[in-house]
Design a protein around this motif. Structure first.
Motif, short mmCIF file in Angstrom:
data_model
loop_
_atom_site.label_atom_id
_atom_site.label_comp_id
_atom_site.label_asym_id
_atom_site.label_seq_id
_atom_site.Cartn_x
_atom_site.Cartn_y
_atom_site.Cartn_z
N ILE A 29 4.86 -8.73 6.73
CA ILE A 29 3.95 -7.91 5.92
C ILE A 29 4.69 -6.70 5.37
O ILE A 29 4.54 -6.35 4.19
N MET A 30 5.49 -6.03 6.21
CA MET A 30 6.24 -4.87 5.73
C MET A 30 7.21 -5.29 4.63
O MET A 30 7.33 -4.62 3.59
N PHE A 31 7.88 -6.40 4.81
CA PHE A 31 8.81 -6.93 3.80
C PHE A 31 8.08 -7.19 2.48
O PHE A 31 8.50 -6.72 1.42
N TYR A 32 6.97 -7.92 2.54
CA TYR A 32 6.22 -8.25 1.33
C TYR A 32 5.69 -7.01 0.63
O TYR A 32 5.78 -6.89 -0.60
N LEU A 33 5.13 -6.08 1.38
CA LEU A 33 4.55 -4.88 0.75
C LEU A 33 5.63 -4.00 0.13
O LEU A 33 5.41 -3.41 -0.93
N GLN A 34 6.78 -3.90 0.77
CA GLN A 34 7.85 -3.10 0.18
C GLN A 34 8.41 -3.77 -1.06
O GLN A 34 8.70 -3.10 -2.05
N SER A 50 -6.36 -7.96 -14.37
CA SER A 50 -7.60 -7.54 -15.03
C SER A 50 -8.08 -6.23 -14.41
O SER A 50 -7.62 -5.82 -13.34
N ASP A 51 -9.03 -5.60 -15.08
CA ASP A 51 -9.63 -4.38 -14.52
C ASP A 51 -10.24 -4.68 -13.15
O ASP A 51 -10.13 -3.88 -12.22
N GLN A 52 -10.88 -5.82 -13.02
CA GLN A 52 -11.49 -6.19 -11.75
C GLN A 52 -10.44 -6.39 -10.66
O GLN A 52 -10.63 -5.97 -9.52
N GLU A 53 -9.33 -7.01 -10.99
CA GLU A 53 -8.26 -7.22 -10.01
C GLU A 53 -7.66 -5.89 -9.56
O GLU A 53 -7.37 -5.70 -8.38
N LEU A 54 -7.48 -4.97 -10.51
CA LEU A 54 -6.99 -3.63 -10.14
C LEU A 54 -7.95 -2.95 -9.17
O LEU A 54 -7.53 -2.37 -8.17
N GLU A 55 -9.24 -3.03 -9.47
CA GLU A 55 -10.25 -2.43 -8.60
C GLU A 55 -10.26 -3.09 -7.23
O GLU A 55 -10.39 -2.41 -6.21
N TRP A 60 -9.35 -2.72 -1.54
CA TRP A 60 -8.79 -3.32 -0.34
C TRP A 60 -7.93 -2.30 0.41
O TRP A 60 -8.07 -2.14 1.62
N VAL A 61 -7.04 -1.63 -0.31
CA VAL A 61 -6.18 -0.63 0.33
C VAL A 61 -7.02 0.48 0.95
O VAL A 61 -6.82 0.85 2.12
N TYR A 74 -3.63 10.12 7.03
CA TYR A 74 -3.73 9.84 5.60
C TYR A 74 -2.96 10.88 4.80
O TYR A 74 -2.17 10.53 3.91
N HIS A 75 -3.16 12.15 5.13
CA HIS A 75 -2.47 13.21 4.40
C HIS A 75 -1.00 13.32 4.78
O HIS A 75 -0.14 13.48 3.91
N GLY A 76 -0.71 13.21 6.05
CA GLY A 76 0.68 13.38 6.50
C GLY A 76 1.58 12.18 6.24
O GLY A 76 2.71 12.34 5.80
#
Length: 82
Positions: A29-34, A50-55, A60-61, A74-76
């Motif tokens: 997962i780390m490999f794929y996300l990076q 698409s706009d929907q895919e971006l949303e 999800w994130v 979250y902030h740090g």
């Protein structure tokens, strides 16, 4: 000074195969996300979504950030604004 780093991907020698065991799954997962977040790849992919895919990606994130990361983390760690 750079705030963001992708050091894992620079040193990773694993096989990036999901489903073997928890440790390998986390590394994959780390490999794929990076790889996914590389600027050149994002510049290619984002205009095709698409706009929907971006949303959907944004939601999800945010869902997983809210579920598993504290406000301070979250902030740090994510925003690096502290």
């Amino acid at each position: 000074m750079k705030k963001d780093t992708h050091q894992f991907i620079q040193k990773y020698k694993g096989i990036a195969a999901f489903g073997m065991d928890r440790a390998n799954d986390e590394e994959t997962i780390m490999f794929y996300l990076q790889k996914f977040s590389e600027d050149a790849f994002m510049k290619t992919l984002l205009p095709r979504l698409s706009d929907q895919e971006l949303e959907e990606i944004y939601n999800w994130v945010n869902t997983y950030l809210k579920k598993h990361i504290s406000e301070d983390e979250y902030h740090g760690l994510f925003l690096k604004d502290r």
